[in-house]
Write a protein that holds these residues in place. Structure first.
Motif, PDB file in Angstrom:
ATOM      1  N   ILE A  93       1.050  -1.161  -0.015  1.00  0.00           N
ATOM      2  CA  ILE A  93       0.006  -0.109  -0.024  1.00  0.00           C
ATOM      3  C   ILE A  93       0.819   1.224  -0.053  1.00  0.00           C
ATOM      4  N   MET A  94       1.745   1.255   1.038  1.00  0.00           N
ATOM      5  CA  MET A  94       2.882   2.395   0.802  1.00  0.00           C
ATOM      6  C   MET A  94       3.641   2.482  -0.467  1.00  0.00           C
ATOM      7  N   TYR A  95       4.058   1.503  -1.103  1.00  0.00           N
ATOM      8  CA  TYR A  95       4.636   1.791  -2.410  1.00  0.00           C
ATOM      9  C   TYR A  95       3.588   2.169  -3.427  1.00  0.00           C
ATOM     10  N   ALA A  96       2.422   1.793  -3.320  1.00  0.00           N
ATOM     11  CA  ALA A  96       1.642   2.458  -4.603  1.00  0.00           C
ATOM     12  C   ALA A  96       1.397   3.940  -4.150  1.00  0.00           C
ATOM     13  N   ILE A  97       1.241   4.264  -2.843  1.00  0.00           N
ATOM     14  CA  ILE A  97       1.032   5.568  -2.403  1.00  0.00           C
ATOM     15  C   ILE A  97       2.372   6.339  -2.899  1.00  0.00           C
ATOM     16  N   GLY A  98       3.339   5.925  -2.738  1.00  0.00           N
ATOM     17  CA  GLY A  98       4.499   6.544  -3.333  1.00  0.00           C
ATOM     18  C   GLY A  98       4.674   6.651  -4.642  1.00  0.00           C
ATOM     19  N   ARG A  99       4.472   5.750  -5.300  1.00  0.00           N
ATOM     20  CA  ARG A  99       4.624   5.365  -6.706  1.00  0.00           C
ATOM     21  C   ARG A  99       3.793   6.209  -7.588  1.00  0.00           C
ATOM     22  N   TYR A 100       2.332   5.924  -7.271  1.00  0.00           N
ATOM     23  CA  TYR A 100       1.362   6.436  -8.077  1.00  0.00           C
ATOM     24  C   TYR A 100       0.622   7.654  -7.720  1.00  0.00           C
ATOM     25  N   PHE A 101       0.696   8.065  -6.290  1.00  0.00           N
ATOM     26  CA  PHE A 101      -0.138   9.119  -5.829  1.00  0.00           C
ATOM     27  C   PHE A 101       0.539  10.130  -4.872  1.00  0.00           C
ATOM     28  N   GLN A 102       1.952   9.938  -5.326  1.00  0.00           N
ATOM     29  CA  GLN A 102       3.040  10.870  -4.291  1.00  0.00           C
ATOM     30  C   GLN A 102       2.625  12.423  -4.306  1.00  0.00           C
ATOM     31  N   ASN A 103       2.264  12.838  -5.765  1.00  0.00           N
ATOM     32  CA  ASN A 103       1.770  14.433  -5.684  1.00  0.00           C
ATOM     33  C   ASN A 103       0.437  14.528  -5.100  1.00  0.00           C
ATOM     34  N   GLN A 104      -0.507  13.882  -5.524  1.00  0.00           N
ATOM     35  CA  GLN A 104      -1.717  14.045  -4.796  1.00  0.00           C
ATOM     36  C   GLN A 104      -1.782  13.814  -2.998  1.00  0.00           C
ATOM     37  N   LEU A 105      -1.091  12.802  -2.666  1.00  0.00           N
ATOM     38  CA  LEU A 105      -1.154  12.633  -1.313  1.00  0.00           C
ATOM     39  C   LEU A 105      -0.177  12.975  -0.602  1.00  0.00           C
ATOM     40  N   LEU A 106       1.164  13.029  -1.192  1.00  0.00           N
ATOM     41  CA  LEU A 106       2.603  13.376  -0.360  1.00  0.00           C
ATOM     42  C   LEU A 106       2.680  14.921  -0.681  1.00  0.00           C
ATOM     43  N   GLY A 107       2.690  15.243  -1.669  1.00  0.00           N
ATOM     44  CA  GLY A 107       2.899  16.668  -1.931  1.00  0.00           C
ATOM     45  C   GLY A 107       4.279  17.202  -2.108  1.00  0.00           C
ATOM     46  N   LYS A 108       4.587  18.125  -2.512  1.00  0.00           N
ATOM     47  CA  LYS A 108       6.157  18.417  -2.584  1.00  0.00           C
ATOM     48  C   LYS A 108       6.787  18.701  -1.382  1.00  0.00           C
ATOM     49  N   GLU A 109       6.118  18.951  -0.208  1.00  0.00           N
ATOM     50  CA  GLU A 109       6.700  18.886   1.014  1.00  0.00           C
ATOM     51  C   GLU A 109       7.471  17.698   1.583  1.00  0.00           C
ATOM     52  N   PHE A 110       6.841  16.611   1.304  1.00  0.00           N
ATOM     53  CA  PHE A 110       7.324  15.408   1.730  1.00  0.00           C
ATOM     54  C   PHE A 110       8.825  14.993   0.850  1.00  0.00           C
ATOM     55  N   LEU A 111       8.576  15.486  -0.366  1.00  0.00           N
ATOM     56  CA  LEU A 111       9.729  14.998  -1.080  1.00  0.00           C
ATOM     57  C   LEU A 111      11.057  16.064  -0.757  1.00  0.00           C
ATOM     58  N   GLU A 112      10.601  17.255  -0.436  1.00  0.00           N
ATOM     59  CA  GLU A 112      11.628  18.015   0.097  1.00  0.00           C
ATOM     60  C   GLU A 112      12.194  17.542   1.591  1.00  0.00           C
ATOM     61  N   LYS A 113      11.506  17.220   2.423  1.00  0.00           N
ATOM     62  CA  LYS A 113      11.728  16.976   3.701  1.00  0.00           C
ATOM     63  C   LYS A 113      12.549  15.585   3.660  1.00  0.00           C
ATOM     64  N   ASN A 114      12.115  14.776   2.747  1.00  0.00           N
ATOM     65  CA  ASN A 114      12.866  13.509   3.055  1.00  0.00           C
ATOM     66  C   ASN A 114      13.934  13.196   1.543  1.00  0.00           C
ATOM     67  N   LYS A 115      14.467  14.220   1.009  1.00  0.00           N
ATOM     68  CA  LYS A 115      15.102  13.979  -0.158  1.00  0.00           C
ATOM     69  C   LYS A 115      16.420  13.337   0.199  1.00  0.00           C
ATOM     70  N   ASN A 116      17.038  13.385   1.335  1.00  0.00           N
ATOM     71  CA  ASN A 116      18.185  12.559   1.838  1.00  0.00           C
ATOM     72  C   ASN A 116      18.008  11.387   1.785  1.00  0.00           C
ATOM     73  N   THR A 117      16.884  10.964   2.559  1.00  0.00           N
ATOM     74  CA  THR A 117      16.478   9.280   2.601  1.00  0.00           C
ATOM     75  C   THR A 117      16.415   8.676   1.012  1.00  0.00           C
ATOM     76  N   MET A 118      15.591   9.515  -0.013  1.00  0.00           N
ATOM     77  CA  MET A 118      15.434   9.083  -1.004  1.00  0.00           C
ATOM     78  C   MET A 118      17.005   9.338  -1.966  1.00  0.00           C
ATOM     79  N   LEU A 119      17.780  10.098  -1.436  1.00  0.00           N
ATOM     80  CA  LEU A 119      19.090  10.219  -2.309  1.00  0.00           C
ATOM     81  C   LEU A 119      19.988   8.959  -1.894  1.00  0.00           C
ATOM     82  N   ILE A 120      19.933   8.500  -0.591  1.00  0.00           N
ATOM     83  CA  ILE A 120      20.554   7.380   0.131  1.00  0.00           C
ATOM     84  C   ILE A 120      20.274   6.122  -0.861  1.00  0.00           C
ATOM     85  N   LEU A 121      19.134   5.964  -0.943  1.00  0.00           N
ATOM     86  CA  LEU A 121      18.327   4.894  -1.521  1.00  0.00           C
ATOM     87  C   LEU A 121      18.750   4.818  -3.018  1.00  0.00           C
TER      88      LEU A 121
END
Length: 223
Positions: A93-121
């Motif tokens: 479920i979390m993968y589906a949210i992140g993969r297909y609904f990131q803009n609608q449910l997570l927004g730019k704030e999430f991407l900015e806040k967790n950019k280091n985590t995503m960079l490490i991955l």
């Protein structure tokens, strides 16, 4: 959807679940009553547990809570199997949210806040995914969301998540069981959990702190 509206919807959904459980007499601290309910409807109780343990990601409830509850209700082995199943479902479920609904449910704030985590991955791939999941002090749901945002392969992600988290689920299960003769297992489980937590957390922090400016420029390419 605004953040406030999201919180309101989640609160309403949670209250509906609580009301439904209360109406069926499933919310109680009476151990005898719980055992009686399980004895009458063992299959239904297992299905209900898996359902609640899966949707808990929508309310930011740690999986550890349900692992211990599952062990108390069904024993360490059945509880272990149910927790692993719900882990695979909840992280899907979390993968589906992140993969297909990131803009609608997570927004730019999430991407900015967790950019280091995503960079490490993005830089270290599935090995760091396994490390983040295995570390009890890092939020596995956040790790899965981040892995989905950078489009890591779904099947590989879920397989690695299950393999990495299975030993910790097994250890946490013994902390909730009431079976006699498991005191030594509980002590060993606590020691093992503490060691793994410390070791993986140190490695994660070391990798995070070693990100250089060149690496951080990759963040701009993460959509």
């Amino acid at each position: 959807m605004k953040k406030r509206n999201k919180l309101i919807l989640m609160a309403i959904f949670w209250l509906v679940i609580v009301a439904a459980l209360y109406s069926q007499g499933l919310i109680t601290t009476d151990v005898n009553k719980i055992n009686e309910i399980i004895g009458k409807n063992p299959f239904n109780m297992r299905v209900l547990f898996v359902l609640l343990s899966t949707v808990r990601v929508l309310f930011f409830i740690p999986q550890t809570v349900f692992i211990i509850i599952g062990s108390m209700l069904f024993g360490p082995y059945v509880g272990f199997a149910l927790s692993v199943l719900s882990l695979a479902m909840s992280q899907s479920i979390m993968y589906a949210i992140g993969r297909y609904f990131q803009n609608q449910l997570l927004g730019k704030e999430f991407l900015e806040k967790n950019k280091n985590t995503m960079l490490i991955l993005k830089k270290y791939g599935y090995k760091i995914l396994a490390l983040g999941i295995a570390c009890p002090v890092t939020p596995s749901d956040l790790i899965t969301l981040s892995a989905a945002c950078i489009k890591l392969n779904f099947k590989k992600c879920i397989a690695i998540i299950v393999m990495a988290d299975t030993p910790m689920i097994f250890l946490y299960g013994f902390l909730g069981t009431g079976i006699q003769g498991t005191f030594l297992f509980k002590i060993l489980a606590i020691v093992a959990i503490t060691f793994v937590s410390y070791y993986t957390f140190v490695i994660w922090n070391k990798i995070n702190s070693n990100l250089n400016e060149k690496d951080k420029t990759i963040c701009s390419s993460i959509k």
